[in-house]
Design a protein around this motif. Structure first.
Motif, PDB file in Angstrom:
ATOM      1  N   THR A  24     -10.778  -7.632 -65.429  1.00 38.36           N
ATOM      2  CA  THR A  24      -9.703  -7.669 -66.429  1.00 38.36           C
ATOM      3  C   THR A  24      -8.348  -8.039 -65.818  1.00 38.36           C
ATOM      4  N   ALA A  25      -8.291  -8.104 -64.500  1.00 33.08           N
ATOM      5  CA  ALA A  25      -7.071  -8.496 -63.770  1.00 33.08           C
ATOM      6  C   ALA A  25      -5.942  -7.464 -63.880  1.00 33.08           C
ATOM      7  N   TYR A  26      -6.287  -6.253 -64.161  1.00 36.98           N
ATOM      8  CA  TYR A  26      -5.288  -5.175 -64.168  1.00 36.98           C
ATOM      9  C   TYR A  26      -4.601  -5.055 -62.803  1.00 36.98           C
ATOM     10  N   THR A  27      -5.364  -5.226 -61.746  1.00 38.51           N
ATOM     11  CA  THR A  27      -4.794  -5.052 -60.387  1.00 38.51           C
ATOM     12  C   THR A  27      -3.584  -5.956 -60.153  1.00 38.51           C
ATOM     13  N   LEU A  28      -3.550  -7.097 -60.854  1.00 41.20           N
ATOM     14  CA  LEU A  28      -2.465  -8.060 -60.611  1.00 41.20           C
ATOM     15  C   LEU A  28      -1.118  -7.558 -61.126  1.00 41.20           C
ATOM     16  N   GLU A  29      -1.125  -6.458 -61.851  1.00 43.17           N
ATOM     17  CA  GLU A  29       0.137  -5.934 -62.375  1.00 43.17           C
ATOM     18  C   GLU A  29       0.953  -5.196 -61.308  1.00 43.17           C
ATOM     19  N   TYR A  30       0.331  -4.913 -60.170  1.00 47.04           N
ATOM     20  CA  TYR A  30       1.052  -4.189 -59.119  1.00 47.04           C
ATOM     21  C   TYR A  30       1.797  -5.139 -58.197  1.00 47.04           C
ATOM     22  N   ASN A  31       2.838  -4.593 -57.565  1.00 46.72           N
ATOM     23  CA  ASN A  31       3.493  -5.337 -56.491  1.00 46.72           C
ATOM     24  C   ASN A  31       2.535  -5.428 -55.305  1.00 46.72           C
ATOM     25  N   GLU A  32       2.714  -6.457 -54.498  1.00 46.05           N
ATOM     26  CA  GLU A  32       2.009  -6.486 -53.213  1.00 46.05           C
ATOM     27  C   GLU A  32       2.651  -5.462 -52.286  1.00 46.05           C
ATOM     28  N   PRO A  33       1.941  -4.822 -51.357  1.00 47.66           N
ATOM     29  CA  PRO A  33       0.524  -5.010 -51.090  1.00 47.66           C
ATOM     30  C   PRO A  33      -0.415  -4.162 -51.942  1.00 47.66           C
ATOM     31  N   ASN A  34       0.132  -3.382 -52.913  1.00 45.17           N
ATOM     32  CA  ASN A  34      -0.775  -2.556 -53.719  1.00 45.17           C
ATOM     33  C   ASN A  34      -1.830  -3.408 -54.427  1.00 45.17           C
ATOM     34  N   ARG A  35      -1.375  -4.551 -54.909  1.00 38.65           N
ATOM     35  CA  ARG A  35      -2.278  -5.449 -55.628  1.00 38.65           C
ATOM     36  C   ARG A  35      -3.520  -5.759 -54.777  1.00 38.65           C
ATOM     37  N   SER A  36      -3.303  -6.182 -53.562  1.00 43.47           N
ATOM     38  CA  SER A  36      -4.425  -6.534 -52.689  1.00 43.47           C
ATOM     39  C   SER A  36      -5.234  -5.308 -52.293  1.00 43.47           C
ATOM     40  N   THR A  37      -4.522  -4.209 -52.094  1.00 37.82           N
ATOM     41  CA  THR A  37      -5.235  -2.985 -51.696  1.00 37.82           C
ATOM     42  C   THR A  37      -6.239  -2.575 -52.770  1.00 37.82           C
ATOM     43  N   PHE A  38      -5.792  -2.595 -54.023  1.00 39.76           N
ATOM     44  CA  PHE A  38      -6.698  -2.193 -55.107  1.00 39.76           C
ATOM     45  C   PHE A  38      -7.744  -3.273 -55.385  1.00 39.76           C
ATOM     46  N   ASP A  39      -7.397  -4.491 -55.092  1.00 34.60           N
ATOM     47  CA  ASP A  39      -8.274  -5.609 -55.448  1.00 34.60           C
ATOM     48  C   ASP A  39      -9.439  -5.795 -54.472  1.00 34.60           C
ATOM     49  N   ASN A  40      -9.392  -5.047 -53.393  1.00 33.78           N
ATOM     50  CA  ASN A  40     -10.429  -5.173 -52.372  1.00 33.78           C
ATOM     51  C   ASN A  40     -11.177  -3.848 -52.280  1.00 33.78           C
ATOM     52  N   ILE A  41     -12.451  -3.892 -52.490  1.00 34.21           N
ATOM     53  CA  ILE A  41     -13.208  -2.636 -52.552  1.00 34.21           C
ATOM     54  C   ILE A  41     -13.172  -1.876 -51.226  1.00 34.21           C
ATOM     55  N   ASP A  42     -12.942  -2.574 -50.154  1.00 30.26           N
ATOM     56  CA  ASP A  42     -12.900  -1.889 -48.860  1.00 30.26           C
ATOM     57  C   ASP A  42     -11.596  -1.136 -48.637  1.00 30.26           C
ATOM     58  N   THR A  43     -10.536  -1.571 -49.313  1.00 29.05           N
ATOM     59  CA  THR A  43      -9.251  -0.886 -49.107  1.00 29.05           C
ATOM     60  C   THR A  43      -8.855  -0.026 -50.310  1.00 29.05           C
ATOM     61  N   CYS A  44      -9.540  -0.191 -51.410  1.00 26.16           N
ATOM     62  CA  CYS A  44      -9.228   0.614 -52.600  1.00 26.16           C
ATOM     63  C   CYS A  44      -9.504   2.091 -52.299  1.00 26.16           C
TER      64      CYS A  44
END
Ligand code: GCW
Length: 672
Positions: free
Chosen positions: A554-574
């Motif tokens: 759903t692309a919800y993760t894209l609503e965050y500022n970086e680096p939160n966006r990438s952190t949540f968007d990657n299952i290894d860092t979420c």
């Protein structure tokens, strides 16, 4: 109304004679007519009576001999408006406030030190609140909603402020104000944000007298009055055909109504608005934006210095479960983010801590730190709507601290939620703050459970001083409320500090949420929300569960500022505890703990019940060390919590067992 009620943390039980006792002989204060200072004097008298059996005398001049507490207003104090200092020299404790309210806060501080058996000698303290606005929104109604008037499931029982279609202002209201001021709460809305029927008239002459009495009382404790209003009031009570914010007659109606209200009711801090939300009308009904709506009210109250607290809980509550495109979690951001910079300066957006609705675990709302030109305020929920009603101990302060400490990376730098809503990042301190849905009601224990008072207490303490640790706050509550006996402190500290994790274990795993019943939001109902209109689906089938909210979904993760966006968007860092919020996972997906998702669910549900068994034992060990009536009430609550945690365990485990057909690896009992 309950006839008798506890004194909660203001019980001022015997503190034992100590070096502190002497100071409570006399209260020196140049002005005992000011209502706020008068309350400070009264409070010290009450405290001295309870703790030391003393009746301090008020004096306008320094006493010849003996210890004394001096209360002084000092406009030159180098603090924020509500700040204070406390200094002890020789036989005097000097409490100075920049304004009267600082003196009252300082008096409560001194009383707290005495009640927690800390020495008043040699004090040199300077304090000012971390957030300008430290608010409560009561969700009380003129007539309690019958369906929620259930002492087990909800703290929404009887109201502190309304009875028989009228507004209450009595001794209990005053005691409530004392409690709030003692922890620094400085604003309060009495009515639910859903405003209908009698509540619409809170803007009208019908209730001026009652509102005036209340707001005057509030003022004497430094509490501003907030009023919840219905955006459609011009139609509902104003006789107009429209509430369109661009309509001149609507604008004139709001202006006149507000002018009259302000002329008749003092001490109004602002207005809370829920619009275009869950069936409540709003600017969308007229093809206007949320900014058009908020600014309409803001302009009407601007001459009076009022603030609009405009809620961002705007989402489609008539979703079809078959629709997999719409993601409710995105709605707050989608509706408000494009309007950054469009809100008038006396509008503050009130944003729930997470993107859904006060689940036990949610990520931080993506609007925090992404609206550079807008005042943002954080909304928590003390009312344990989703967190165990009046039965389960779930101390929320560790969660609140987590949220406040979350780094939003606003402006590409370290900027926590506390920085953003504390006015440090984009906007000024004057329009900063935090609000919580209140948990006190008409029950004799204030919050329906003696221990739930620790949530109200902790909330206020944390907002006044965000640097306090959860443990410091918990310890003070325990000692002020009950005792400093080491066993009492130890057992209750353990219970409070771990209770949120325990509740989470049997409530909903890995940030999933919504496995509860509808309406009361109490007790397990894993499929209750699944085919309903609220947009809160987990979509569990035989092999997987959860919604993909990443950029692939759903692309919800894209609503965050970086680096939160990438952190949540990657299952290894979420973060693991949020995996099922952000991802759709197979039950055999292996977590960092080495367990797969299904086994994690089974294990946590068994552990949750075991934790509650420990709580009950720890509580039982306090028999004789805490007042008997308190002991018995809480013991019964823990018994109920234990039974109900088993209900959670068995229903959730069976639900997933039936979905998957896979047994518990530990061979424990899961019902077929
Ligand atoms: O959690 C939901 C509640 C509603 C509430 C709504 C809101 C007051 O179930 O009762 O309405 O949130 O926050 O507006």
């Amino acid at each position: 109304m309950a006839e008798a009620y506890t004194r909660a943390w203001l019980n001022y039980g015997p503190a034992g004679r100590s070096e502190n006792t002497e100071y409570f002989r006399t209260i020196l204060c140049g002005n005992q007519e000011n209502p706020v200072l008068k309350n400070a004097i009264e409070e010290i008298k009450t405290g001295a009576g309870g703790m030391y059996s003393l009746s301090p005398q008020w004096a306008a001049a320094k006493p010849e001999k003996g210890g004394y507490i001096e209360l002084a207003v000092n406009a030159d104090l180098d603090t924020a408006e509500e700040g204070y200092t406390i200094k002890t020299d020789d036989r005097r404790v000097l409490i100075s406030g920049k304004r009267e309210i600082g003196v009252l806060y300082g008096a409560f501080h001194v009383l707290r030190l005495a009640a927690t058996k800390k020495s008043l000698a040699g004090l040199d303290i300077k304090k000012q609140p971390s957030f300008r606005w430290r608010l409560l929104n009561h969700w009380d109604t003129f007539a309690p909603p019958a369906i929620r008037d259930n002492s087990d499931s909800s703290a929404l029982a009887g109201s502190l402020f309304f009875e028989n279609h009228g507004i209450i202002c009595n001794d209990r209201t005053r005691d409530y104000c004392r409690m709030l001021a003692s922890v620094g709460i400085n604003g309060l809305a009495m009515h639910n944000v859903n405003v209908y029927n009698d509540a619409l008239d809170m803007l009208l002459p019908r209730f001026y007298a009652e509102m005036r009495a209340l707001s005057t009382l509030f003022e004497s404790y430094g509490i501003g009055m907030l009023i919840s209003l219905n955006f459609a009031s011009p139609v509902l009570i104003g006789g107009l055909e429209t509430a369109d914010p661009r309509n001149e007659r609507v604008q004139a109606w709001w202006k006149e109504t507000m002018d009259r209200l302000y002329a008749n009711v003092p001490n109004i801090a602002g207005f809370v608005v829920k619009a275009d939300s869950e069936g409540v009308q709003g600017p969308f009904d007229y093809g206007r934006t949320q900014a058009d709506g908020a600014n309409l009210i803001a302009r009407a109250i601007k001459p009076h210095g009022g603030l609009v607290f405009w809620r961002c809980f705007v989402y489609n509550s008539t979703q079809d479960w078959r629709d997999t495109e719409t993601d409710r979690a995105k709605s707050g951001f989608d509706n408000f983010h494009p309007l950054d910079g469009k809100f008038d300066d006396n509008v503050i957006l009130q944003i729930k801590n997470g993107p859904q609705d006060f689940q036990i675990r949610e990520p931080v709302h993506p609007l925090f730190g992404t609206m550079e030109h807008t005042h943002e305020m954080l909304e928590f929920q003390l009312l344990q709507e989703y967190t165990g009603g009046a039965t389960h101990v779930c101390w929320l302060i560790p969660e609140f601290k987590e949220v406040l400490d979350f780094n939003t990376y606003a402006l590409g730098k370290d900027n926590t939620v506390a920085d953003v809503v504390g006015g440090k990042t984009f906007k000024d301190y004057e329009k900063s703050g935090v609000v919580a849905v209140a948990n006190a009601n008409s029950s004799s224990t204030w919050c329906g459970h003696d221990i739930h008072c620790a949530n109200l207490y902790g909330y206020g303490r944390l907002l006044f001083d965000a640097s306090l640790t959860a443990e410091e706050i918990a310890r003070d509550w325990i000692v002020q409320t009950l005792s400093d006996h080491p066993q009492v402190v130890k057992n209750l500290l353990h219970i409070l500090l771990t209770s949120r994790t325990t509740y989470e274990k049997y409530n909903a795993p890995l940030g999933l949420g919504w496995l509860c019943n509808n309406v009361v939001h109490y007790g397990p109902g894993p499929d209750v929300y699944e085919y309903d209109r609220w947009g809160t689906y987990h979509r569990a089938n035989w092999e997987a569960i959860g919604i993909d909210r990443t950029s692939r979904g759903t692309a919800y993760t894209l609503e965050y500022n970086e680096p939160n966006r990438s952190t949540f968007d990657n299952i290894d860092t979420c973060p693991q505890e949020l995996l099922l919020f952000f991802y759709r996972l197979r039950y055999d997906y292996v977590l960092k703990s080495g367990k797969n998702v299904l086994q994690h669910i089974y294990d946590t549900h068994f552990e949750g019940v075991e934790d509650v068994e420990v709580f009950l034992k720890e509580w039982d060990a306090l028999e004789g060390l805490v007042p008997e009536d308190f002991f018995k009430r809480v013991q019964q609550k823990f018994k109920n919590q234990l039974a109900h945690s088993k209900e959670w365990r068995d229903i959730i485990n069976t639900y997933f067992y039936r979905r998957t057909g896979i047994k518990d690896a530990g061979g424990r009992k899961i019902y077929d």
